[in-house]
Write a protein that holds these residues in place. Structure first.
Motif: not given
Length: 179
Positions: A31-40, A42-55
């Motif tokens: 869980i990332t609070v204030n994740p950096p904006a992805t180039p191109g 910027e208008h879709e950058t959330p304030e909290i990003l939850v990234e999931l991974a695994g089998p």
């Protein structure tokens, strides 16, 4: 804007720990609070990003990431996130969101070219509210095209229309769009 982002992130963490343990899923998350904006994007950058991974990531991404969207919705409901804040908390798995945005961008470009060439409206396939928003934003400042959402519930979709100045038909214009 979310008032207490760290507090919201802690609630998300507690909820996900419970869901993952109860379901015996083989998933990890960050869980990332204030994740950096992805180039191109910027208008879709959330304030909290939850990234999931695994089998079990493939389970989340089947059927157009239906389970990933469902997990996101359940999380929003469990932490009592207000509807206007739903776009501020985003879930992703294996870069699905970026790949889907690229797919939508290409679809929007093809649709724009078709509508400008034929003068006939183009209906996109049903999509989530977040994806519809991206299509609307892509054409927001377009001089020759305009969008409108139609349908109901999970069958809601975007229609791309030529913007007309008279009854004679659409104005010409560039098909460039950005997502």
């Amino acid at each position: 804007m979310l008032q207490d982002k760290v507090g919201t992130a802690k609630k998300i963490d507690a909820f996900l720990k419970n869901i993952i343990a109860s379901g015996a899923f083989k998933l990890k998350y960050r869980i990332t609070v204030n994740p950096p904006a992805t180039p191109g994007q910027e208008h879709e950058t959330p304030e909290i990003l939850v990234e999931l991974a695994g089998p079990d990531s493939t389970l989340l991404l089947e059927r157009g990431a239906e389970a990933l969207r469902a997990l996101e919705l359940l999380t929003h409901e469990s932490i009592h996130l207000h509807a206007e804040d739903h776009d501020k908390v985003s879930f992703d798995c294996k870069g699905y969101r970026a790949a889907r945005q690229q797919e939508l961008k290409l679809a929007a470009q093809v649709a724009a070219e078709r509508v400008l060439k034929t003068g006939m409206p183009y209906s996109f396939a049903p999509m989530s509210s977040r994806e519809r928003r991206l299509i609307h934003l892509a054409f927001r400042d377009h001089g020759s095209l305009t969008t409108q959402s139609e349908g109901e519930g999970g069958r809601r979709y975007v229609v791309l229309y030529p913007r007309t100045t008279s009854r004679r038909g659409p104005r010409g214009g560039k098909a460039a769009v950005s997502l």
